[in-house]
Scaffold this motif. Structure first.
Motif, PDB file in Angstrom:
ATOM      1  N   GLU A 194      25.929 -33.508  33.997  1.00  0.00           N
ATOM      2  CA  GLU A 194      26.173 -33.412  32.553  1.00  0.00           C
ATOM      3  C   GLU A 194      26.333 -34.777  31.900  1.00  0.00           C
ATOM      4  O   GLU A 194      25.959 -34.965  30.746  1.00  0.00           O
ATOM      5  CB  GLU A 194      27.402 -32.547  32.297  1.00  0.00           C
ATOM      6  CG  GLU A 194      27.155 -31.088  32.625  1.00  0.00           C
ATOM      7  CD  GLU A 194      28.408 -30.231  32.579  1.00  0.00           C
ATOM      8  OE1 GLU A 194      29.528 -30.793  32.601  1.00  0.00           O
ATOM      9  OE2 GLU A 194      28.261 -28.999  32.533  1.00  0.00           O
ATOM     10  N   THR A 195      26.874 -35.745  32.637  1.00  0.00           N
ATOM     11  CA  THR A 195      27.081 -37.085  32.088  1.00  0.00           C
ATOM     12  C   THR A 195      25.786 -37.881  31.988  1.00  0.00           C
ATOM     13  O   THR A 195      25.553 -38.580  30.996  1.00  0.00           O
ATOM     14  CB  THR A 195      28.094 -37.863  32.955  1.00  0.00           C
ATOM     15  OG1 THR A 195      29.333 -37.156  32.950  1.00  0.00           O
ATOM     16  CG2 THR A 195      28.296 -39.281  32.435  1.00  0.00           C
ATOM     17  N   PHE A 196      24.934 -37.764  32.996  1.00  0.00           N
ATOM     18  CA  PHE A 196      23.767 -38.633  33.076  1.00  0.00           C
ATOM     19  C   PHE A 196      22.445 -37.992  32.675  1.00  0.00           C
ATOM     20  O   PHE A 196      21.404 -38.638  32.749  1.00  0.00           O
ATOM     21  CB  PHE A 196      23.650 -39.223  34.482  1.00  0.00           C
ATOM     22  CG  PHE A 196      24.791 -40.150  34.805  1.00  0.00           C
ATOM     23  CD1 PHE A 196      24.892 -41.393  34.206  1.00  0.00           C
ATOM     24  CD2 PHE A 196      25.791 -39.754  35.681  1.00  0.00           C
ATOM     25  CE1 PHE A 196      25.947 -42.239  34.483  1.00  0.00           C
ATOM     26  CE2 PHE A 196      26.857 -40.591  35.964  1.00  0.00           C
ATOM     27  CZ  PHE A 196      26.949 -41.838  35.369  1.00  0.00           C
ATOM     28  N   THR A 197      22.466 -36.733  32.258  1.00  0.00           N
ATOM     29  CA  THR A 197      21.234 -36.077  31.801  1.00  0.00           C
ATOM     30  C   THR A 197      21.506 -35.274  30.541  1.00  0.00           C
ATOM     31  O   THR A 197      22.647 -34.917  30.250  1.00  0.00           O
ATOM     32  CB  THR A 197      20.665 -35.131  32.877  1.00  0.00           C
ATOM     33  OG1 THR A 197      21.598 -34.070  33.103  1.00  0.00           O
ATOM     34  CG2 THR A 197      20.373 -35.852  34.173  1.00  0.00           C
ATOM     35  N   GLN A 198      20.445 -35.000  29.815  1.00  0.00           N
ATOM     36  CA  GLN A 198      20.521 -34.164  28.617  1.00  0.00           C
ATOM     37  C   GLN A 198      20.111 -32.740  28.969  1.00  0.00           C
ATOM     38  O   GLN A 198      19.341 -32.540  29.915  1.00  0.00           O
ATOM     39  CB  GLN A 198      19.574 -34.715  27.534  1.00  0.00           C
ATOM     40  CG  GLN A 198      19.907 -36.113  27.071  1.00  0.00           C
ATOM     41  CD  GLN A 198      21.259 -36.159  26.378  1.00  0.00           C
ATOM     42  OE1 GLN A 198      21.603 -35.271  25.609  1.00  0.00           O
ATOM     43  NE2 GLN A 198      22.028 -37.192  26.675  1.00  0.00           N
ATOM     44  N   PRO A 199      20.574 -31.737  28.225  1.00  0.00           N
ATOM     45  CA  PRO A 199      20.118 -30.362  28.471  1.00  0.00           C
ATOM     46  C   PRO A 199      18.594 -30.290  28.439  1.00  0.00           C
ATOM     47  O   PRO A 199      17.946 -30.894  27.587  1.00  0.00           O
ATOM     48  CB  PRO A 199      20.740 -29.566  27.326  1.00  0.00           C
ATOM     49  CG  PRO A 199      21.973 -30.344  26.969  1.00  0.00           C
ATOM     50  CD  PRO A 199      21.589 -31.793  27.159  1.00  0.00           C
ATOM     51  N   GLY A 200      18.026 -29.586  29.397  1.00  0.00           N
ATOM     52  CA  GLY A 200      16.576 -29.453  29.495  1.00  0.00           C
ATOM     53  C   GLY A 200      15.910 -30.542  30.303  1.00  0.00           C
ATOM     54  O   GLY A 200      14.720 -30.458  30.601  1.00  0.00           O
ATOM     55  N   ALA A 201      16.654 -31.589  30.674  1.00  0.00           N
ATOM     56  CA  ALA A 201      16.091 -32.682  31.473  1.00  0.00           C
ATOM     57  C   ALA A 201      15.771 -32.183  32.879  1.00  0.00           C
ATOM     58  O   ALA A 201      16.222 -31.131  33.299  1.00  0.00           O
ATOM     59  CB  ALA A 201      17.076 -33.852  31.548  1.00  0.00           C
TER      60      ALA A 201
END
Length: 95
Positions: free
Chosen positions: A39-46
């Protein structure tokens, strides 16, 4: 951040019981430990890439966080355990 895993010499490809569940595999991570990182290092849908997917912990956590995932695993035993885990996770989300 460095995370150490425990290695048990009793968990070898020659001992089929060791591949039966994620808790027996030394590469198994609790989903709760991976979610904050995803959750910290990626965006939703990544897309989350795990080139050593093992029992699928990262893939399950990515899916739970709303991310797409690619898991790569060469060992057939881990691959089978990971698939079982992913299917179980998918079935619990659908219920």
């Amino acid at each position: 951040m460095w995370w150490a895993t425990s290695y048990s010499p009793s968990l070898t490809p020659q001992s089929p019981r060791s591949w039966a569940t994620c808790t027996k595999a030394h590469t198994c991570w609790p989903k709760g430990a991976l979610r904050p990182l995803i959750e910290t290092f990626t965006q939703p849908g990544a897309i989350v890439l795990d080139p050593f997917a093992g029992s699928g912990s990262t893939c399950v956590a990515a899916q739970a966080c709303g991310r797409r995932w690619i898991g790569i695993e060469l060992m057939e035993q881990y691959h089978a355990a990971g698939l079982r885990r992913l299917y179980a996770h998918r079935d619990t989300r659908a219920a």
